[in-house]
Design a protein around this motif. Structure first.
Motif, PDB file in Angstrom:
ATOM      1  N   GLY A  59      14.163  89.331  78.217  1.00 34.03           N
ATOM      2  CA  GLY A  59      13.199  88.688  77.273  1.00 34.03           C
ATOM      3  C   GLY A  59      14.354  88.201  76.069  1.00 34.03           C
ATOM      4  N   SER A  60      13.645  87.411  75.015  1.00 33.37           N
ATOM      5  CA  SER A  60      14.245  86.860  74.084  1.00 33.37           C
ATOM      6  C   SER A  60      13.368  86.954  72.805  1.00 33.37           C
ATOM      7  CB  SER A  60      14.706  85.294  74.479  1.00 33.37           C
ATOM      8  OG  SER A  60      13.564  84.584  74.554  1.00 33.37           O
ATOM      9  N   PHE A  61      13.976  86.684  71.489  1.00 30.53           N
ATOM     10  CA  PHE A  61      13.227  86.522  70.432  1.00 30.53           C
ATOM     11  C   PHE A  61      13.966  85.222  69.447  1.00 30.53           C
ATOM     12  CE2 PHE A  61      16.337  89.830  69.501  1.00 30.53           C
ATOM     13  CZ  PHE A  61      16.899  89.650  68.306  1.00 30.53           C
ATOM     14  N   THR A  62      13.072  84.860  68.548  1.00 32.68           N
ATOM     15  CA  THR A  62      13.523  83.663  67.578  1.00 32.68           C
ATOM     16  C   THR A  62      13.116  84.260  66.143  1.00 32.68           C
ATOM     17  OG1 THR A  62      13.029  82.112  69.044  1.00 32.68           O
ATOM     18  CG2 THR A  62      13.064  81.186  66.855  1.00 32.68           C
ATOM     19  N   ILE A  63      13.783  84.072  65.452  1.00 32.30           N
ATOM     20  CA  ILE A  63      13.632  84.494  63.980  1.00 32.30           C
ATOM     21  C   ILE A  63      14.070  83.553  62.984  1.00 32.30           C
ATOM     22  CG2 ILE A  63      14.236  85.993  62.008  1.00 32.30           C
ATOM     23  CD1 ILE A  63      14.582  88.271  63.973  1.00 32.30           C
ATOM     24  N   LYS A  66      15.670  80.695  64.421  1.00 27.70           N
ATOM     25  CA  LYS A  66      17.197  81.002  65.062  1.00 27.70           C
ATOM     26  C   LYS A  66      17.207  81.920  66.182  1.00 27.70           C
ATOM     27  CE  LYS A  66      19.291  80.812  60.529  1.00 27.70           C
ATOM     28  NZ  LYS A  66      17.918  80.331  59.736  1.00 27.70           N
ATOM     29  N   HIS A  67      17.852  81.549  67.339  1.00 32.37           N
ATOM     30  CA  HIS A  67      17.667  82.104  68.789  1.00 32.37           C
ATOM     31  C   HIS A  67      18.808  83.291  68.753  1.00 32.37           C
ATOM     32  CE1 HIS A  67      14.869  79.254  69.887  1.00 32.37           C
ATOM     33  NE2 HIS A  67      15.657  78.266  69.311  1.00 32.37           N
ATOM     34  N   PHE A  68      18.190  84.463  69.175  1.00 32.00           N
ATOM     35  CA  PHE A  68      19.320  85.758  69.249  1.00 32.00           C
ATOM     36  C   PHE A  68      19.624  85.345  70.967  1.00 32.00           C
ATOM     37  CE2 PHE A  68      20.298  89.805  70.351  1.00 32.00           C
ATOM     38  CZ  PHE A  68      21.006  90.519  69.388  1.00 32.00           C
ATOM     39  N   GLY A  70      22.684  84.011  70.278  1.00 31.92           N
ATOM     40  CA  GLY A  70      23.655  83.040  69.746  1.00 31.92           C
ATOM     41  C   GLY A  70      23.698  82.952  68.183  1.00 31.92           C
ATOM     42  N   ASP A  71      22.606  83.191  67.575  1.00 31.44           N
ATOM     43  CA  ASP A  71      22.500  82.934  66.056  1.00 31.44           C
ATOM     44  C   ASP A  71      22.425  84.498  65.395  1.00 31.44           C
ATOM     45  OD1 ASP A  71      22.406  80.355  66.266  1.00 31.44           O
ATOM     46  OD2 ASP A  71      20.316  80.236  66.560  1.00 31.44           O
ATOM     47  N   ARG A  72      22.937  85.447  66.095  1.00 31.32           N
ATOM     48  CA  ARG A  72      22.771  86.865  65.510  1.00 31.32           C
ATOM     49  C   ARG A  72      23.235  86.951  64.140  1.00 31.32           C
ATOM     50  NH1 ARG A  72      25.974  91.567  65.264  1.00 31.32           N
ATOM     51  NH2 ARG A  72      24.689  93.467  65.588  1.00 31.32           N
ATOM     52  N   LEU A  73      24.387  86.606  63.781  1.00 33.54           N
ATOM     53  CA  LEU A  73      24.964  86.712  62.222  1.00 33.54           C
ATOM     54  C   LEU A  73      23.882  86.139  61.031  1.00 33.54           C
ATOM     55  CD1 LEU A  73      28.968  86.632  62.653  1.00 33.54           C
ATOM     56  CD2 LEU A  73      27.128  88.616  62.427  1.00 33.54           C
ATOM     57  N   ALA A  74      23.571  84.873  61.604  1.00 32.40           N
ATOM     58  CA  ALA A  74      22.627  84.191  60.658  1.00 32.40           C
ATOM     59  C   ALA A  74      21.317  84.790  60.782  1.00 32.40           C
ATOM     60  CB  ALA A  74      22.636  82.711  61.352  1.00 32.40           C
ATOM     61  N   ILE A  75      20.829  85.442  61.593  1.00 34.00           N
ATOM     62  CA  ILE A  75      19.603  86.154  61.623  1.00 34.00           C
ATOM     63  C   ILE A  75      19.552  87.340  60.685  1.00 34.00           C
ATOM     64  CG2 ILE A  75      18.004  87.547  62.849  1.00 34.00           C
ATOM     65  CD1 ILE A  75      18.549  85.623  65.265  1.00 34.00           C
ATOM     66  N   LEU A  76      20.768  87.991  60.769  1.00 36.62           N
ATOM     67  CA  LEU A  76      21.016  89.318  60.246  1.00 36.62           C
ATOM     68  C   LEU A  76      20.944  88.927  58.640  1.00 36.62           C
ATOM     69  CD1 LEU A  76      23.197  91.507  62.413  1.00 36.62           C
ATOM     70  CD2 LEU A  76      20.834  91.602  62.163  1.00 36.62           C
ATOM     71  N   LYS A  77      21.491  87.916  58.254  1.00 40.65           N
ATOM     72  CA  LYS A  77      21.410  87.549  56.997  1.00 40.65           C
ATOM     73  C   LYS A  77      20.379  87.301  56.191  1.00 40.65           C
ATOM     74  CE  LYS A  77      26.259  85.664  57.038  1.00 40.65           C
ATOM     75  NZ  LYS A  77      27.186  84.390  56.647  1.00 40.65           N
ATOM     76  N   GLU A  78      19.291  86.972  56.993  1.00 35.33           N
ATOM     77  CA  GLU A  78      17.829  86.887  56.572  1.00 35.33           C
ATOM     78  C   GLU A  78      16.885  88.044  56.476  1.00 35.33           C
ATOM     79  OE1 GLU A  78      15.793  83.273  57.747  1.00 35.33           O
ATOM     80  OE2 GLU A  78      17.678  82.170  57.931  1.00 35.33           O
ATOM     81  N   ILE A  79      17.454  88.972  56.966  1.00 40.58           N
ATOM     82  CA  ILE A  79      16.657  90.282  57.156  1.00 40.58           C
ATOM     83  C   ILE A  79      17.129  91.395  56.397  1.00 40.58           C
ATOM     84  CG2 ILE A  79      15.772  92.018  58.866  1.00 40.58           C
ATOM     85  CD1 ILE A  79      16.018  90.096  60.990  1.00 40.58           C
ATOM     86  N   GLY A  80      16.061  92.115  55.759  1.00 40.46           N
ATOM     87  CA  GLY A  80      16.314  93.227  54.949  1.00 40.46           C
ATOM     88  C   GLY A  80      15.632  94.411  55.557  1.00 40.46           C
ATOM     89  N   SER A  81      16.392  95.576  55.942  1.00 37.15           N
ATOM     90  CA  SER A  81      15.534  96.473  56.793  1.00 37.15           C
ATOM     91  C   SER A  81      15.886  97.937  56.159  1.00 37.15           C
ATOM     92  CB  SER A  81      16.133  96.283  58.098  1.00 37.15           C
ATOM     93  OG  SER A  81      17.764  96.824  57.969  1.00 37.15           O
ATOM     94  N   PHE A  82      14.852  98.620  56.403  1.00 35.03           N
ATOM     95  CA  PHE A  82      14.626  99.984  56.056  1.00 35.03           C
ATOM     96  C   PHE A  82      14.265 100.728  57.330  1.00 35.03           C
ATOM     97  CE2 PHE A  82      12.554 103.812  54.992  1.00 35.03           C
ATOM     98  CZ  PHE A  82      12.788 104.158  53.612  1.00 35.03           C
TER      99      PHE A  82
END
Length: 254
Positions: A59-63, A66-68, A70-82
């Motif tokens: 499977g895949s996901f888009t955030i 941005k597509h994972f 390939g855009d992993r680092l760009a995705i992580l910069k947009e997410i805050g997590s707990f």
């Protein structure tokens, strides 16, 4: 519909065990999405896949377009997590703990004070983390997720272990965040009454399968059509899980 997170047949298998099975989520921009399921349903695993903490099997996901992967680092910069219980350096202050995260993320110094203010810890920023109450530690964990005001928050059981007063605090804080700075929140919790008070949309997992996704009104309509009690989220959730478990047992006998 303006979705900021979508997954397509997202799957995670461990040898003979499937933790997440072909899950397709659709999370609306600016919404609070309540992600529900019994222990072991696959909620935390799904969240960890979205954060790149564990790899999907299929499977895949888009955030945010941005597509994972390939855009992993760009995705992580947009997410805050707990995720689960946040850890701290006990002998550092709350402010110092946040500053370590800020430096790792390469954010401006003022983001620490901004995050402390968002969670109501400004006056306690100079207190050692080991002297924080459990509720304050949870808020400090949220402050870490809020550094830089990311457009997406992924929160896994943020009220875990809190007393009723602490739960009320965190719920009001989470509920206020989308309007405060236009973020989107994916939140899991076993406190169904709390999710009912804050969530716009609901996703229900059981044994790794997505049983339902939609608004609270759509969930109530679905429950009524199935002949379930629809007075509150807990009743609807339990009825749906019980039916799915009964259907599984029946199929296993065939």
């Amino acid at each position: 519909m303006d979705y900021i997170i979508t997954t397509d047949q997202l799957t995670k298998k461990y040898k003979d065990f499937t933790s997440v099975n072909n899950v397709s989520l659709h999370i609306r921009k600016g919404s609070i999405y309540g992600f529900l399921g019994p222990n072991g349903a696959g909620k935390s695993t799904t969240m960890k896949m979205l954060l790149g903490l564990t790899a999907s099997t299929k499977g895949s996901f888009t955030i945010d377009g941005k597509h994972f992967p390939g855009d992993r680092l760009a995705i992580l910069k947009e997410i805050g997590s707990f995720i689960e219980s946040p850890s701290y350096y006990a002998n550092l202050t709350g402010r110092e703990n946040l500053d370590i995260i800020r430096r790792i993320l390469g954010l401006p110094e003022e983001t620490v004070e901004d995050a402390l203010g968002l969670v109501g810890l400004t006056e306690f920023g100079s207190r050692l983390a080991k002297k924080y109450s459990l509720g304050m530690k949870q808020r400090l964990g949220l402050a870490g997720a809020l550094l830089g005001r990311p457009p997406i928050l992924i929160l896994d059981e943020p009220t875990n272990g809190l007393d009723p007063s602490g739960i009320h605090e965190i719920r009001n804080l989470v509920k206020s965040l989308p309007s405060l700075y236009h973020c989107t929140i994916l939140i899991s919790s076993h406190m169904l009454s709390e999710i009912e008070l804050m969530a716009d949309d609901i996703g229900i997992l059981n044994h790794g399968n997505l049983l339902f996704e939609g608004s609270m009104a759509e969930l109530r309509q679905s429950a009524l059509q199935a002949g379930f009690a629809a007075d509150n989220l807990e009743d609807m959730f339990l009825s749906m899980i019980d039916k799915d478990n009964a259907d599984r047992k029946q199929r296993a006998k065939l």
